[in-house]
Scaffold this motif. Structure first.
Motif, short mmCIF file in Angstrom:
data_model
loop_
_atom_site.label_atom_id
_atom_site.label_comp_id
_atom_site.label_asym_id
_atom_site.label_seq_id
_atom_site.Cartn_x
_atom_site.Cartn_y
_atom_site.Cartn_z
N LEU A 62 0.83 -1.20 0.00
CA LEU A 62 0.00 0.00 0.00
C LEU A 62 0.86 1.25 0.00
O LEU A 62 0.57 2.24 -0.69
N MET A 63 1.95 1.23 0.75
CA MET A 63 2.87 2.38 0.77
C MET A 63 3.49 2.61 -0.61
O MET A 63 3.72 3.75 -1.02
N ASN A 64 3.76 1.53 -1.33
CA ASN A 64 4.31 1.68 -2.68
C ASN A 64 3.33 2.37 -3.62
O ASN A 64 3.72 3.11 -4.53
N ILE A 65 2.04 2.16 -3.39
CA ILE A 65 1.02 2.79 -4.22
C ILE A 65 1.00 4.31 -4.01
O ILE A 65 0.87 5.08 -4.96
N ILE A 66 1.17 4.74 -2.76
CA ILE A 66 1.02 6.17 -2.44
C ILE A 66 2.34 6.87 -2.18
O ILE A 66 2.35 8.05 -1.77
N LYS A 67 3.47 6.21 -2.43
CA LYS A 67 4.78 6.74 -2.02
C LYS A 67 5.08 8.12 -2.62
O LYS A 67 5.78 8.94 -1.99
N ASP A 68 4.57 8.41 -3.80
CA ASP A 68 4.88 9.69 -4.45
C ASP A 68 3.95 10.82 -4.02
O ASP A 68 4.19 11.98 -4.38
N VAL A 69 2.90 10.49 -3.27
CA VAL A 69 1.91 11.52 -2.90
C VAL A 69 1.62 11.58 -1.41
O VAL A 69 0.90 12.47 -0.96
N ALA A 70 2.17 10.64 -0.63
CA ALA A 70 1.79 10.52 0.78
C ALA A 70 2.16 11.73 1.62
O ALA A 70 1.58 11.94 2.69
#
Length: 312
Positions: A62-70
Motif C-alpha cells: 500500500l505504501m508503494n502505491i502512495i509513495k509519491d503523494v503521501a
C-alpha cells in the motif's frame, strides 16, 4: 395458480441526505438490498481514506502505491480520485493528535481547503483521537469550507454542542452523530442534535463499528435494530443514513498488524488486512450502512463489485 412472491412493506423510510454537491445517501424504504420488497433508495457509497501526514506503519504494498503523494494530502486525494474513482474522500487529521505533530485547528483548515480545491468529489472530515480537539478542528475546517455539505466525523456526547453548532448550524455542513454500538445511545445523540437545532436531513449516523471478530455481532445486531426501528416502527429519530469508518478499525487489529515474521502461519500481512476490511465492509453494508470508508484500493474494488452485484 401462479406463485406470487410476498412483499414486506414498512411504514417508515430513511431520509435522503446529500453529501457534497450531489452524492445522495439513504432514501430506502426496505431492508438493505431488498429490491424485491420495494425501493432500496440510493446505492451504498464507498470512500477512501487520506491522512494529513505520511503513514509509517501501513503495509509495504500500500505504501508503494502512495509513495509519491503521501507527503501531500491534496496530491494524495487527487491521485485516489483520478485512479480509483471513489465516491468521496475522507480526510483524516492524524497529524493533529498531540502524540504526533499536534497540528493546530488553523493548520488543519488550510490543509482541508487545499484538498477540497484539488478534488471534485465530496469530503468527509475526520479528526484525531481527542474529542475535545476535534471540536476545535471541525469548527475551523467548517468555517474554512462553509456550505459545502461536507460530513464531519464525528459529533460525540462530549462535544456534540460545539460540533453541531459550528458544523451544522453556523457553516452549513453535515454532522455525523457517533455513538458506541447501542441503539438507545444512537437515538439519544440524534435527539440531542435535533434539539440543538440540527435538521435530520443535515445529519448522518455512525452507530459504532468494529472489525470482524471483535464484538462484530453487536455491531450487526445494533444496525439491524436501528433499521427495523426506523422502517417497521417508523421511528423518525433513527431515519438517518449511516456512514461507517471501516478502515479506522480493521487496519489496527492484530490480524492486520502482525508481521509475517511474527505470525508466519497467518500469511501475508497485506492480504490479511484486505480480508479484514472487505469482510467488515460487506457485513455492515448488508446490515444497513449507507456508506463505508476504506483504505486499500483492492478493498474498494471488491466492495464496489459486491454492491453492484447486489443492486443489479
Amino acid at each position: 395458480m401462479a406463485y406470487k412472491n410476498p412483499q414486506q412493506k414498512f411504514q417508515g423510510k430513511i431520509k435522503e441526505v446529500v453529501l457534497g454537491e450531489g452524492l445522495k445517501l439513504g432514501g430506502e424504504s426496505v431492508l438493505p438490498f431488498y429490491s424485491f420488497d420495494g425501493d432500496i433508495g440510493n446505492t451504498p457509497k464507498v470512500g477512501m481514506e487520506v491522512w494529513d501526514i505520511p503513514p509509517v506503519d501501513w503495509p509495504e504494498g500500500l505504501m508503494n502505491i502512495i509513495k509519491d503523494v503521501a507527503d501531500d494530502p491534496a496530491k494524495w486525494a487527487k491521485f485516489y480520485t483520478e485512479k480509483y474513482n471513489p465516491d468521496f474522500i475522507t480526510l483524516r487529521f492524524i497529524g493533529a493528535n498531540p502524540d504526533t505533530l499536534n497540528r493546530s485547528p488553523e493548520e488543519c483548515a488550510e490543509i482541508a481547503k487545499k484538498v477540497a480545491k484539488n478534488v471534485d468529489v465530496p469530503l468527509v472530515i475526520a479528526g484525531c483521537d481527542s474529542n475535545e480537539k476535534n471540536a476545535r478542528i471541525f469548527t475551523k475546517v467548517a468555517e474554512a469550507l462553509p456550505n459545502k455539505n461536507y460530513a464531519f466525523l464525528s459529533a460525540v456526547e462530549g462535544n456534540y454542542k460545539e460540533v453541531g453548532a459550528a458544523v451544522g448550524l453556523a457553516y452549513g455542513n453535515l454532522v455525523v452523530a457517533e455513538s458506541s454500538v447501542d441503539l438507545n445511545l444512537a437515538k439519544q445523540l440524534n435527539i440531542l442534535l435535533t434539539q440543538l437545532g440540527v435538521k435530520p436531513e443535515r445529519m448522518l449516523m455512525n452507530p459504532g463499528v468494529s472489525s470482524v471478530g471483535y464484538g462484530f455481532e453487536y455491531v450487526i445486531t445494533t444496525l439491524d435494530r436501528i433499521k427495523l426501528a426506523a422502517l417497521e416502527q417508523n421511528d423518525t429519530i433513527l431515519q438517518v443514513p449511516i456512514i461507517m469508518p471501516v478502515s479506522f478499525e480493521t487496519w489496527k487489529v492484530k490480524e492486520s498488524v502482525a508481521s509475517k515474521e511474527d505470525a508466519p502461519e497467518w500469511g501475508d500481512r497485506e492480504e490479511r488486512g484486505i480480508a479484514m476490511e472487505v469482510s467488515t465492509a460487506v457485513g455492515v453494508l448488508t446490515a444497513g450502512a449507507n456508506a463505508v470508508i476504506l483504505r486499500h484500493p483492492r478493498s474498494l474494488d471488491v466492495v464496489r463489485g459486491f454492491i453492484n452485484e447486489m443492486v443489479n
